[in-house]
Enzyme design. Structure first.
Site, short mmCIF file in Angstrom:
data_model
loop_
_atom_site.label_atom_id
_atom_site.label_comp_id
_atom_site.label_asym_id
_atom_site.label_seq_id
_atom_site.Cartn_x
_atom_site.Cartn_y
_atom_site.Cartn_z
N HIS A 1 0.86 -1.31 0.04
CA HIS A 1 0.01 -0.14 0.07
C HIS A 1 0.88 1.18 -0.13
O HIS A 1 0.29 2.47 -0.50
CB HIS A 1 -0.97 -0.08 1.24
N CYS B 1 -10.13 -4.14 -9.85
CA CYS B 1 -9.66 -2.82 -9.52
C CYS B 1 -8.28 -3.27 -8.68
O CYS B 1 -7.77 -2.43 -8.23
CB CYS B 1 -10.58 -2.28 -8.45
C1 PEP Z 1 -6.93 -5.73 -4.12
O1 PEP Z 1 -6.51 -6.40 -3.12
O2 PEP Z 1 -6.66 -6.04 -5.29
C2 PEP Z 1 -7.40 -4.45 -3.96
C3 PEP Z 1 -7.73 -3.58 -4.89
O3 PEP Z 1 -7.69 -3.95 -2.79
P1 PEP Z 1 -6.29 -3.06 -1.60
O4 PEP Z 1 -5.24 -3.10 -2.89
O5 PEP Z 1 -6.76 -1.92 -1.28
O6 PEP Z 1 -5.76 -4.15 -0.75
#
Ligand code: PEP
Ligand code: MG
Length: 587
Positions: A201, A517
């Site tokens: 993240h 996503c």
């Molecule tokens: C994912 O896990 O692909 C996602 C879009 O959520 P995050 O990256 O915020 O965990």
């Protein structure tokens, strides 16, 4: 940049946020933190000792990662760093520092932070009194270990970055998402870290802010100091310290080329995202911070496919109330002028840390397999209910959808829907304006178990959003933010692709919209495959929309579907990559 003097050095890492940053190094000490001091009651002693032990365990884990990283360095450096880190590791076990701190918690009844501070000052004095220069120098090591412990105890993010001058390139051991959101892209022109991977993240935040970043560069901290001229090439994963005039010039030229390419792609803004054979594709934006909204509008995104709501919870000790969240969300919804905004409820967990929740629930909220996403929302229904109320109110100003993170069972969706209905009734009774009809409720498909039961989930959900980041992580058992396994993080693994295909087909059969996503949605390399698997909505960081649109407009959907079928017959990720790259090369 100031005049270059020392020898040019280049370091390799993982390019996690594209672009070229030229500037001056600011080494962010993972350093001293302000710590609270207070007395504790007799019945709090065991708890406090446990906090101390947990912080020590976390610190040992960090040092093990650094030690593993150090092994990749040239032999002598690796040996020297290894010895130093071994010493740090030992100090975090049953050492004078740890024993002394624990004794102070028990006997003096003070908090763990205060106990460490007191013990450190005692050890410093006794080392200094020995009059041996070697031993005196070791006090720096003890202090470094103590600072690491204190940081892990207080869960403190790095200090606010508001004082940084323009052209700063931040160099540090590891960055958390909470650190990254504090950077002002006007001032911070690049990031380079020792630890961290492209799917983590912190990397997603760097991309969201448009700051070029390289992570996982093992010998970086030893090779640069504050004040050095430095270049971060976030596309190639290279960091150059003290560049020569020639190197600097080459990078300046490259930066102009990249800007030119960006301008060229921006001209696609008004063009539709349609394949050569006429299939329409929805290109939406992932949003992590309100500052991204201008770019989202500029790229003409068809909506927000994923609003990561964590930013409202970061770098604070309390939780935002309904009104505060409503005002922020309403503004975003209004700015999307009728395009849908998919708001994901709080997904604290894994590496997305909120200190208050860590204090309340312990390590489970920081563990990838613990109290993450929707599980935490059910453990703290007050936080979840407030979020739902704020989203319902924001939904009175434009179309919103509610997305639940880390769903693994149908009952979680049902429970969330009950809460949604209850909150809607409550607000209506009070005459508060809310979304009408109620917003669609969807689930992230990011846990392998959810993907495998997606036909059942589709009956309970109004839409799916496939989170390929976590889906890849949990399917392949690869920590998405660990740079040492970053090379193995492969969404083209047949197991991951099968899960994506399975959930996309389950959604289509149940006639609910399915989008993707995760980070793969924003990489034009995967576009043809994702469309070939049946997906028609891709959500990505806004800056990726133009290049993905270009790819959509250059391909034939029937051919992509055919290639996807061939790919899905393969057992080997290498062969899949080859088949996909060959197909892309025909464009
Ligand atoms: C994912 O896990 O692909 C996602 C879009 O959520 P995050 O990256 O915020 O965990
Ligand atoms: Mg996820």
């Amino acid at each position: 940049m100031s005049k270059t003097e020392s020898k040019e050095r280049t370091f390799s890492g993982l390019g996690v946020s594209p672009g070229i940053g030229l500037g001056v190094t600011h080494v962010r000490e993972s350093g001293v933190v302000a710590t609270p001091e207070y007395c504790i009651l007799a019945n709090q002693v065991e708890n406090e000792c446990e906090r101390l032990m947990k912080a020590a365990k976390k610190s040992r884990r960090q040092i093990s990662r650094l030690r593993a990283k150090a092994r990749t360095l040239p032999e002598e450096v690796a040996e020297e760093m290894g010895l130093l880190l071994d010493a740090h590791y030992q100090m975090l076990k049953r050492s004078r520092l740890m024993n002394g701190a624990e004794r102070r918690v028990r006997e003096d009844r003070i908090n763990a932070e205060a106990a460490i501070q007191k013990e450190i000052s005692k050890i410093s004095k006794s080392f200094a009194s020995m009059g041996d220069s070697y031993i005196s120098a070791r006090i720096d090591d003890v202090r470094e270990v103590a600072n690491r412990l204190l940081r892990n105890l207080t869960e403190a993010p790095l200090k606010p970055a508001s004082m940084m001058p323009k052209n700063t390139i931040v160099v540090c051991e590891e960055l958390t998402p909470a650190d990254a959101v504090q950077f002002d892209p006007e001032k911070v022109h690049g990031i380079a870290t020792l630890l961290g991977g492209p799917e983590g993240h912190a990397a997603i935040m760097a991309r969201a802010l448009g700051i070029p970043a390289v992570m996982g560069a093992p010998d970086l901290l030893a090779g640069t100091k504050s004040g050095d001229n430095i270049i971060v090439d976030g596309g190639a994963g290279k960091v150059t310290v003290n560049p020569t005039a020639k190197t600097l010039e080459a990078y300046r030229r490259r930066r102009v080329e990249l800007l030119e390419e960006k301008r060229r792609l921006a001209r696609l803004r008004r063009q539709p995202a349609v394949t050569l054979d006429g299939a329409k594709v929805g290109l939406q934006a992932n949003v992590e911070l309100p500052v991204q909204m201008d770019l989202v509008r500029q790229t003409n995104a068809a909506g927000i496919g994923l609003l990561r709501s964590e930013f409202m919870f970061m770098n604070r000790d309390d939780f935002p109330g309904v009104e505060e969240q409503y005002i922020i969300l309403r503004d975003m919804v209004e700015r999307m002028a009728g395009n849908p905004v998919t708001i994901r409820t709080l997904d604290v967990g894994g590496e997305k840390i909120a200190p208050g929740l860590v204090r309340e629930f312990g390590e489970s909220v920081t563990s990838a397999l613990g109290l993450r996403g929707i599980r935490l929302s059910f453990a703290r229904p007050d936080i979840f209910e407030n979020q739902i109320k704020a989203i319902l109110r924001a939904g009175a100003h434009g179309p919103v959808r509610i997305l639940l993170p880390m769903v693994s069972t149908v009952s979680e969706v049902r429970q969330a829907r009950d809460i949604l209905n209850r909150m809607a009734k409550r607000l209506k009774r009070r005459g508060v304006a809310i979304a009408d009809p109620l917003p669609p409720l969807g689930a992230m498909i990011e846990v392998p178990g959810a993907a495998l039961s997606s036909d059942a989930l589709a009956q309970a959900c109004d839409f799916f959003a496939i989170g390929s980041n976590d889906l890849t992580m949990y399917t392949l058992a690869i920590d998405r933010s660990d740079e040492q396994v970053a090379k193995l993080f492969n969404p083209l693994h047949p197991a991951v692709l099968r899960l994506i295909q399975f959930s996309a087909e389950a959604g289509l059969r149940a006639r609910i919209p399915v989008s993707i996503c995760g980070e793969m949605a924003g990489n034009p390399r995967y576009t043809a495959l994702l469309l070939g698997l049946g997906l028609r909505e891709l959500s990505m960081t806004a800056s990726s929309i133009p290049k993905v649109k270009q790819r959509v407009r250059s391909m034939d959907l029937v051919a992509a579907e055919h290639r996807a079928r061939v790919i899905m017959d393969q057992m080997d990720a290498g062969r899949i990559a080859m088949l996909l790259d060959d197909f892309n090369a025909l464009a």
